[in-house]
Design a protein around this motif. Sequence first.
Motif, PDB file in Angstrom:
ATOM      1  N   LYS A  31      14.040   0.855 -11.866  1.00  0.00           N
ATOM      2  CA  LYS A  31      12.582   0.790 -12.052  1.00  0.00           C
ATOM      3  C   LYS A  31      11.882   1.304 -10.796  1.00  0.00           C
ATOM      4  O   LYS A  31      12.484   1.354  -9.722  1.00  0.00           O
ATOM      5  CB  LYS A  31      12.149  -0.652 -12.333  1.00  0.00           C
ATOM      6  N   SER A  32      10.614   1.654 -10.950  1.00  0.00           N
ATOM      7  CA  SER A  32       9.846   2.102  -9.782  1.00  0.00           C
ATOM      8  C   SER A  32       8.376   1.765  -9.974  1.00  0.00           C
ATOM      9  O   SER A  32       7.893   1.667 -11.101  1.00  0.00           O
ATOM     10  CB  SER A  32      10.009   3.616  -9.594  1.00  0.00           C
ATOM     11  N   CYS A  33       7.693   1.557  -8.861  1.00  0.00           N
ATOM     12  CA  CYS A  33       6.247   1.317  -8.937  1.00  0.00           C
ATOM     13  C   CYS A  33       5.583   1.712  -7.621  1.00  0.00           C
ATOM     14  O   CYS A  33       6.199   1.697  -6.559  1.00  0.00           O
ATOM     15  CB  CYS A  33       5.935  -0.129  -9.305  1.00  0.00           C
ATOM     16  N   PHE A  34       4.310   2.067  -7.727  1.00  0.00           N
ATOM     17  CA  PHE A  34       3.492   2.386  -6.563  1.00  0.00           C
ATOM     18  C   PHE A  34       2.772   1.128  -6.078  1.00  0.00           C
ATOM     19  O   PHE A  34       2.403   0.272  -6.892  1.00  0.00           O
ATOM     20  CB  PHE A  34       2.400   3.404  -6.919  1.00  0.00           C
ATOM     21  N   VAL A  35       2.558   1.035  -4.775  1.00  0.00           N
ATOM     22  CA  VAL A  35       1.645   0.028  -4.237  1.00  0.00           C
ATOM     23  C   VAL A  35       0.709   0.745  -3.267  1.00  0.00           C
ATOM     24  O   VAL A  35       1.147   1.532  -2.424  1.00  0.00           O
ATOM     25  CB  VAL A  35       2.390  -1.143  -3.542  1.00  0.00           C
ATOM     26  N   VAL A  36      -0.581   0.529  -3.436  1.00  0.00           N
ATOM     27  CA  VAL A  36      -1.556   1.134  -2.526  1.00  0.00           C
ATOM     28  C   VAL A  36      -1.525   0.324  -1.228  1.00  0.00           C
ATOM     29  O   VAL A  36      -1.755  -0.889  -1.231  1.00  0.00           O
ATOM     30  CB  VAL A  36      -2.975   1.167  -3.145  1.00  0.00           C
ATOM     31  N   ASN A  37      -1.207   1.010  -0.136  1.00  0.00           N
ATOM     32  CA  ASN A  37      -1.005   0.361   1.162  1.00  0.00           C
ATOM     33  C   ASN A  37      -1.975   0.935   2.186  1.00  0.00           C
ATOM     34  O   ASN A  37      -2.399   2.075   2.068  1.00  0.00           O
ATOM     35  CB  ASN A  37       0.446   0.596   1.608  1.00  0.00           C
ATOM     36  N   ARG A  38      -2.310   0.139   3.180  1.00  0.00           N
ATOM     37  CA  ARG A  38      -3.210   0.544   4.264  1.00  0.00           C
ATOM     38  C   ARG A  38      -4.567   1.014   3.723  1.00  0.00           C
ATOM     39  O   ARG A  38      -5.142   1.979   4.187  1.00  0.00           O
ATOM     40  CB  ARG A  38      -2.566   1.636   5.112  1.00  0.00           C
ATOM     41  N   LYS A  39      -5.022   0.292   2.716  1.00  0.00           N
ATOM     42  CA  LYS A  39      -6.313   0.593   2.092  1.00  0.00           C
ATOM     43  C   LYS A  39      -7.437   0.217   3.056  1.00  0.00           C
ATOM     44  O   LYS A  39      -7.331  -0.787   3.756  1.00  0.00           O
ATOM     45  CB  LYS A  39      -6.417  -0.252   0.815  1.00  0.00           C
ATOM     46  N   ILE A  40      -8.474   1.018   3.086  1.00  0.00           N
ATOM     47  CA  ILE A  40      -9.636   0.675   3.921  1.00  0.00           C
ATOM     48  C   ILE A  40     -10.563  -0.195   3.070  1.00  0.00           C
ATOM     49  O   ILE A  40     -10.935   0.198   1.960  1.00  0.00           O
ATOM     50  CB  ILE A  40     -10.385   1.942   4.403  1.00  0.00           C
ATOM     51  N   ALA A  41     -10.881  -1.370   3.582  1.00  0.00           N
ATOM     52  CA  ALA A  41     -11.686  -2.336   2.809  1.00  0.00           C
ATOM     53  C   ALA A  41     -13.050  -1.747   2.423  1.00  0.00           C
ATOM     54  O   ALA A  41     -13.659  -1.003   3.186  1.00  0.00           O
ATOM     55  CB  ALA A  41     -11.888  -3.604   3.626  1.00  0.00           C
ATOM     56  N   ASN A  42     -13.492  -2.113   1.223  1.00  0.00           N
ATOM     57  CA  ASN A  42     -14.820  -1.750   0.716  1.00  0.00           C
ATOM     58  C   ASN A  42     -15.097  -0.250   0.675  1.00  0.00           C
ATOM     59  O   ASN A  42     -16.203   0.200   0.958  1.00  0.00           O
ATOM     60  CB  ASN A  42     -15.929  -2.435   1.539  1.00  0.00           C
ATOM     61  N   THR A  43     -14.081   0.545   0.344  1.00  0.00           N
ATOM     62  CA  THR A  43     -14.321   1.977   0.182  1.00  0.00           C
ATOM     63  C   THR A  43     -13.884   2.398  -1.211  1.00  0.00           C
ATOM     64  O   THR A  43     -12.980   1.810  -1.800  1.00  0.00           O
ATOM     65  CB  THR A  43     -13.522   2.823   1.216  1.00  0.00           C
ATOM     66  N   ALA A  44     -14.532   3.437  -1.712  1.00  0.00           N
ATOM     67  CA  ALA A  44     -14.232   3.924  -3.066  1.00  0.00           C
ATOM     68  C   ALA A  44     -12.851   4.571  -3.127  1.00  0.00           C
ATOM     69  O   ALA A  44     -12.200   4.566  -4.165  1.00  0.00           O
ATOM     70  CB  ALA A  44     -15.291   4.924  -3.503  1.00  0.00           C
ATOM     71  N   ILE A  45     -12.392   5.111  -1.997  1.00  0.00           N
ATOM     72  CA  ILE A  45     -11.131   5.861  -2.019  1.00  0.00           C
ATOM     73  C   ILE A  45      -9.939   4.986  -2.433  1.00  0.00           C
ATOM     74  O   ILE A  45      -9.010   5.460  -3.065  1.00  0.00           O
ATOM     75  CB  ILE A  45     -10.875   6.593  -0.674  1.00  0.00           C
ATOM     76  N   GLY A  46      -9.995   3.711  -2.105  1.00  0.00           N
ATOM     77  CA  GLY A  46      -8.942   2.800  -2.540  1.00  0.00           C
ATOM     78  C   GLY A  46      -8.863   2.706  -4.053  1.00  0.00           C
ATOM     79  O   GLY A  46      -7.783   2.634  -4.632  1.00  0.00           O
ATOM     80  N   ARG A  47     -10.017   2.736  -4.699  1.00  0.00           N
ATOM     81  CA  ARG A  47     -10.056   2.702  -6.170  1.00  0.00           C
ATOM     82  C   ARG A  47      -9.641   4.050  -6.748  1.00  0.00           C
ATOM     83  O   ARG A  47      -8.931   4.134  -7.735  1.00  0.00           O
ATOM     84  CB  ARG A  47     -11.462   2.329  -6.655  1.00  0.00           C
ATOM     85  N   ASP A  48     -10.085   5.138  -6.104  1.00  0.00           N
ATOM     86  CA  ASP A  48      -9.796   6.490  -6.596  1.00  0.00           C
ATOM     87  C   ASP A  48      -8.312   6.802  -6.581  1.00  0.00           C
ATOM     88  O   ASP A  48      -7.801   7.491  -7.454  1.00  0.00           O
ATOM     89  CB  ASP A  48     -10.527   7.541  -5.741  1.00  0.00           C
TER      90      ASP A  48
END
Length: 209
Positions: free
Chosen positions: A134-151
């Motif tokens: 199995k495999s999965c992505f995890v969004v890491n080192r996200k900058i808080a309160n920015t749209a790019i984390g959602r994008d």
Amino acid sequence: MIVGVLNQKGGVGKTTLSVNLAAALARNGERVLLIDADPQGSALDWAAAREGEPLFSVVGLPRATVHKEIGTIGKGYDHIIIDGPPRVTDLARSAIMASDVVLIPVQPSPYDVWAADEVVKLIDEARVYKESLKSCFVVNRKIANTAIGRDVREALSSYPVHVLNASVTQRVVFAEAAARGQAVYEIDPEGSAAEEMQAVLAELVEYLK
């Protein structure tokens, strides 16, 4: 559970994720082994910086025989985390073949999303020999309160790989903990960083069921 933490791109926070996931498991009373399969040996450096009792065992195994040796080395442990190497190598292939699930940390940048293509291809190749992988992505080192984390989550949906809902934000406490050879929960047990790590772990365990 054997979790390979891999991405062909450097600087995505693989070791930070590996160490803190191992610590989160150990915190639950599990016997955990962290295999440092990266020739840079960052997880070993982390273990060496620690004073006092280790939270879990750390061994260096930067060889393309991880998948052959893991049965022997991993005996007696409940869970194994493999901190994989950057770049597409036989070492990365071996780490993937040794894993039940490959966790791919991706930073919220277009370059990271594009670079993920390489590790996804490696996992697809490995599935020829290991269908259950199995495999999965995890969004890491996200900058808080920015749209790019959602994008980035949206951008990753173009790959046939599961994306965890839980993500990890860039926080100073990760660097502070690393410098002392500690896990974030040891510095701030009720803090957001420790909570995020627990959430990633819980979702990963659920995904593997």
